[in-house]
Write a protein that holds these residues in place. Structure first.
Motif, PDB file in Angstrom:
ATOM      1  N   ASP A 184     -20.973  -4.342  -6.806  1.00  0.00           N
ATOM      2  CA  ASP A 184     -21.711  -4.471  -5.549  1.00  0.00           C
ATOM      3  C   ASP A 184     -21.205  -5.616  -4.678  1.00  0.00           C
ATOM      4  O   ASP A 184     -21.662  -5.779  -3.546  1.00  0.00           O
ATOM      5  N   GLN A 185     -20.264  -6.411  -5.156  1.00  0.00           N
ATOM      6  CA  GLN A 185     -19.699  -7.504  -4.360  1.00  0.00           C
ATOM      7  C   GLN A 185     -18.668  -6.955  -3.372  1.00  0.00           C
ATOM      8  O   GLN A 185     -17.966  -5.982  -3.665  1.00  0.00           O
ATOM      9  N   ALA A 186     -18.561  -7.602  -2.214  1.00  0.00           N
ATOM     10  CA  ALA A 186     -17.598  -7.159  -1.201  1.00  0.00           C
ATOM     11  C   ALA A 186     -16.164  -7.276  -1.711  1.00  0.00           C
ATOM     12  O   ALA A 186     -15.314  -6.448  -1.382  1.00  0.00           O
ATOM     13  N   SER A 187     -15.885  -8.281  -2.528  1.00  0.00           N
ATOM     14  CA  SER A 187     -14.523  -8.475  -3.025  1.00  0.00           C
ATOM     15  C   SER A 187     -14.114  -7.412  -4.041  1.00  0.00           C
ATOM     16  O   SER A 187     -12.942  -7.298  -4.373  1.00  0.00           O
ATOM     17  N   ALA A 188     -15.047  -6.613  -4.540  1.00  0.00           N
ATOM     18  CA  ALA A 188     -14.738  -5.579  -5.516  1.00  0.00           C
ATOM     19  C   ALA A 188     -14.488  -4.216  -4.875  1.00  0.00           C
ATOM     20  O   ALA A 188     -14.228  -3.255  -5.584  1.00  0.00           O
ATOM     21  N   ARG A 189     -14.543  -4.133  -3.567  1.00  0.00           N
ATOM     22  CA  ARG A 189     -14.303  -2.853  -2.909  1.00  0.00           C
ATOM     23  C   ARG A 189     -12.858  -2.422  -3.117  1.00  0.00           C
ATOM     24  O   ARG A 189     -11.937  -3.239  -3.054  1.00  0.00           O
ATOM     25  N   PRO A 190     -12.608  -1.147  -3.359  1.00  0.00           N
ATOM     26  CA  PRO A 190     -11.239  -0.677  -3.591  1.00  0.00           C
ATOM     27  C   PRO A 190     -10.291  -0.968  -2.429  1.00  0.00           C
ATOM     28  O   PRO A 190      -9.121  -1.272  -2.640  1.00  0.00           O
ATOM     29  N   GLN A 191     -10.808  -0.911  -1.193  1.00  0.00           N
ATOM     30  CA  GLN A 191      -9.948  -1.181  -0.036  1.00  0.00           C
ATOM     31  C   GLN A 191      -9.397  -2.604  -0.090  1.00  0.00           C
ATOM     32  O   GLN A 191      -8.242  -2.850   0.262  1.00  0.00           O
ATOM     33  N   ILE A 192     -10.218  -3.546  -0.521  1.00  0.00           N
ATOM     34  CA  ILE A 192      -9.799  -4.938  -0.599  1.00  0.00           C
ATOM     35  C   ILE A 192      -8.722  -5.097  -1.668  1.00  0.00           C
ATOM     36  O   ILE A 192      -7.725  -5.798  -1.464  1.00  0.00           O
ATOM     37  N   SER A 193      -8.891  -4.435  -2.804  1.00  0.00           N
ATOM     38  CA  SER A 193      -7.889  -4.508  -3.873  1.00  0.00           C
ATOM     39  C   SER A 193      -6.568  -3.912  -3.427  1.00  0.00           C
ATOM     40  O   SER A 193      -5.501  -4.489  -3.663  1.00  0.00           O
ATOM     41  N   VAL A 194      -6.620  -2.754  -2.788  1.00  0.00           N
ATOM     42  CA  VAL A 194      -5.390  -2.107  -2.321  1.00  0.00           C
ATOM     43  C   VAL A 194      -4.700  -2.976  -1.271  1.00  0.00           C
ATOM     44  O   VAL A 194      -3.485  -3.189  -1.328  1.00  0.00           O
ATOM     45  N   ALA A 195      -5.465  -3.512  -0.332  1.00  0.00           N
ATOM     46  CA  ALA A 195      -4.870  -4.373   0.703  1.00  0.00           C
ATOM     47  C   ALA A 195      -4.245  -5.618   0.082  1.00  0.00           C
ATOM     48  O   ALA A 195      -3.135  -6.014   0.449  1.00  0.00           O
ATOM     49  N   GLY A 196      -4.911  -6.226  -0.875  1.00  0.00           N
ATOM     50  CA  GLY A 196      -4.371  -7.405  -1.542  1.00  0.00           C
ATOM     51  C   GLY A 196      -3.084  -7.108  -2.289  1.00  0.00           C
ATOM     52  O   GLY A 196      -2.126  -7.891  -2.243  1.00  0.00           O
ATOM     53  N   HIS A 197      -3.030  -5.976  -2.976  1.00  0.00           N
ATOM     54  CA  HIS A 197      -1.807  -5.605  -3.692  1.00  0.00           C
ATOM     55  C   HIS A 197      -0.672  -5.281  -2.714  1.00  0.00           C
ATOM     56  O   HIS A 197       0.491  -5.602  -2.974  1.00  0.00           O
ATOM     57  N   LEU A 198      -0.983  -4.650  -1.595  1.00  0.00           N
ATOM     58  CA  LEU A 198       0.055  -4.364  -0.593  1.00  0.00           C
ATOM     59  C   LEU A 198       0.594  -5.648   0.026  1.00  0.00           C
ATOM     60  O   LEU A 198       1.809  -5.763   0.269  1.00  0.00           O
ATOM     61  N   ILE A 199      -0.271  -6.613   0.287  1.00  0.00           N
ATOM     62  CA  ILE A 199       0.182  -7.899   0.815  1.00  0.00           C
ATOM     63  C   ILE A 199       1.100  -8.586  -0.190  1.00  0.00           C
ATOM     64  O   ILE A 199       2.154  -9.122   0.170  1.00  0.00           O
ATOM     65  N   GLY A 200       0.732  -8.549  -1.472  1.00  0.00           N
ATOM     66  CA  GLY A 200       1.579  -9.126  -2.507  1.00  0.00           C
ATOM     67  C   GLY A 200       2.921  -8.422  -2.611  1.00  0.00           C
ATOM     68  O   GLY A 200       3.961  -9.058  -2.793  1.00  0.00           O
ATOM     69  N   LEU A 201       2.909  -7.099  -2.481  1.00  0.00           N
ATOM     70  CA  LEU A 201       4.149  -6.323  -2.519  1.00  0.00           C
ATOM     71  C   LEU A 201       5.060  -6.705  -1.357  1.00  0.00           C
ATOM     72  O   LEU A 201       6.257  -6.942  -1.541  1.00  0.00           O
ATOM     73  N   LEU A 202       4.489  -6.802  -0.170  1.00  0.00           N
ATOM     74  CA  LEU A 202       5.292  -7.196   0.994  1.00  0.00           C
ATOM     75  C   LEU A 202       5.800  -8.628   0.874  1.00  0.00           C
ATOM     76  O   LEU A 202       6.943  -8.917   1.241  1.00  0.00           O
ATOM     77  N   ALA A 203       4.969  -9.509   0.348  1.00  0.00           N
ATOM     78  CA  ALA A 203       5.378 -10.910   0.195  1.00  0.00           C
ATOM     79  C   ALA A 203       6.553 -11.037  -0.756  1.00  0.00           C
ATOM     80  O   ALA A 203       7.387 -11.929  -0.602  1.00  0.00           O
ATOM     81  N   GLY A 204       6.663 -10.161  -1.735  1.00  0.00           N
ATOM     82  CA  GLY A 204       7.795 -10.209  -2.651  1.00  0.00           C
ATOM     83  C   GLY A 204       8.980  -9.390  -2.177  1.00  0.00           C
ATOM     84  O   GLY A 204      10.130  -9.762  -2.399  1.00  0.00           O
ATOM     85  N   ALA A 205       8.715  -8.256  -1.518  1.00  0.00           N
ATOM     86  CA  ALA A 205       9.789  -7.354  -1.122  1.00  0.00           C
ATOM     87  C   ALA A 205      10.563  -7.851   0.096  1.00  0.00           C
ATOM     88  O   ALA A 205      11.778  -7.666   0.166  1.00  0.00           O
TER      89      ALA A 205
END
Length: 96
Positions: free
Chosen positions: A55-76
């Motif tokens: 029920d926390q906002a930080s647990a929403r799937p959109q937030i997880s996907v966006a965070g992983h995409l940012i990490g992917l771009l930061a490394g790529a």
């Protein structure tokens, strides 16, 4: 069925580990079928966050996907810059 026609409930202490395990198993099997390593440390943390505090906002799937995409771009992006250069700076590894 238990009292009042409700199905038996999984105890809270077992629900989160089972849910996270099922998520990791699904991703692992998908990676095995695709012949790609899809399991990585932050994915486990995201799964635990989503099953422990859904029920926390930080647990929403959109937030997880966006965070992983940012990490992917930061490394790529830096890696692609190193690979695209003719003369490599000292920070880019040699591939020969």
């Amino acid at each position: 069925m238990t009292k009042h026609n409700q199905p038996p409930r999984i105890p809270d202490a077992a629900c989160a580990p089972l849910s996270a395990g099922v998520l990791m198993l699904a991703v692992g099997l998908f990676g095995l079928a695709a012949h790609q390593p899809l399991l990585f440390p932050s994915l486990g943390l995201a799964a635990a966050l989503q099953v422990e505090t859904p029920d926390q906002a930080s647990a929403r799937p959109q937030i997880s996907v966006a965070g992983h995409l940012i990490g992917l771009l930061a490394g790529a992006l830096p890696a692609s810059g190193c690979l695209a250069r003719q003369t490599r700076p000292a920070s880019c590894p040699r591939t020969s």
